[in-house]
Design an enzyme around this catalytic site. Structure first.
Site, PDB file in Angstrom:
ATOM      1  CD  GLU A  48      -2.160  -2.071   1.820  1.00  0.00           C
ATOM      2  OE1 GLU A  48      -3.153  -2.804   1.792  1.00  0.00           O
ATOM      3  OE2 GLU A  48      -1.114  -2.371   2.419  1.00  0.00           O
ATOM      4  CB  THR A  49       1.445   3.996  -2.030  1.00  0.00           C
ATOM      5  OG1 THR A  49       2.527   3.105  -2.326  1.00  0.00           O
ATOM      6  CG2 THR A  49       1.950   5.426  -2.065  1.00  0.00           C
TER       7      THR A  49
END
Length: 281
Positions: A48-49
């Site tokens: 995830e970002t």
């Protein structure tokens, strides 16, 4: 035109860098399009970002958008703890002392300080039965002996996981799934009561296979652990407070600290800063 923005990379659910689940955080993300956020998340190639934005709900302290390499999520656990840590480290001051309110796709999520850790309130859980045919395909793709499967349930608190309760923690750690087959079936989370070969001080072993969102295995998964906790505690299988190990098979040492307080299940973990700088986006 690209803009210089503050950037953080952190390791979540660990106090030791490189032993948890990394998260990239872009601060002051106003002006970025959906396509630009998605492209940067593919480029980081992390599970995830996140992108920090001003809230649009007056009750929230900040707003976050969460992207995997495969698209956007309405909620995820390790991005919640990591984004909150990054927001506070950048000088964020919550409206209410000791409590931070995050706005994301599922709505408002409360984060509290739990000693030196942060912990988020697990969102409401929806549970659904699993089709027998699909379950048989998943079990086969995992290489899991059917006799080791104790229970199965769809778990949905934003992300939707096929939760499997397994009899043997050593079996969970040793699984080598056919990820190509799993990708077409479901995101799969497995949990088993810890055994003598497991990490000291933990009561459960967890793994999360997440090929449909662009990663084969997630090192440590807050949303999955939140769902599993609500399921297991609700069924009387887990005590009201416990610690789960995740990432063991990947050489990580993730620790997820669960505590039920009244009707709320809190999911906590340490956060270890790794990179602080700027990014041109």
């Amino acid at each position: 035109m690209s803009t210089t923005r503050r950037f953080s990379q952190l390791d979540v659910f660990t106090a030791t860098p490189l032993k948890g689940n990394p998260l990239a955080v872009v601060h002051d993300a106003d002006g970025l399009s959906d396509a630009e956020m998605a492209a940067f998340a593919r480029w980081t190639n992390l599970s995830e970002t996140t992108f920090l934005l001003p809230p649009t709900d007056a009750r929230a302290d900040y707003r976050v958008r969460i992207f995997t390499p495969g698209g956007e999520l309405p909620f995820a656990g390790h991005p919640t703890l990591g984004s909150c840590h990054a927001w506070l480290a950048a000088g964020g001051v919550p409206k209410q002392a000791g409590q931070i309110v995050q706005q994301c796709g599922v709505g408002l999520v409360t984060v509290r300080r739990d000693g030196t850790r942060l912990a988020f309130a697990a969102p409401p859980l929806k549970r659904e039965p699993v089709d027998d045919g699909l379950l048989a395909q998943v079990v086969d793709a995992l290489g899991l002996p059917p006799a080791d499967l104790l229970a199965a349930c769809w778990l949905d608190n934003g992300p939707k996981w096929l939760g499997l309760r397994v009899a043997n923690a050593s079996r969970v750690r040793a699984l080598a799934p056919d990820h190509g087959r799993l990708k077409a079936l479901a995101k799969v989370g497995l949990v088993a009561a810890q055994d003598v070969d497991g990490a000291a001080g933990t009561q459960f072993e967890v793994r999360g296979f997440a090929a449909p969102i662009g990663v084969e295995e997630d090192p440590v998964t807050g949303s999955l652990n939140a769902s599993l906790a609500q399921w297991l505690i609700g069924e009387g299988v887990a005590p009201p407070a416990y610690t789960a190990a995740q990432g063991t098979a990947m050489g990580r040492a993730g620790r997820v600290h669960v505590q039920r307080d009244g009707d709320t299940v809190w999911v906590g973990g340490d956060v270890a800063p790794c990179i602080s700088g700027q990014v041109l986006l």
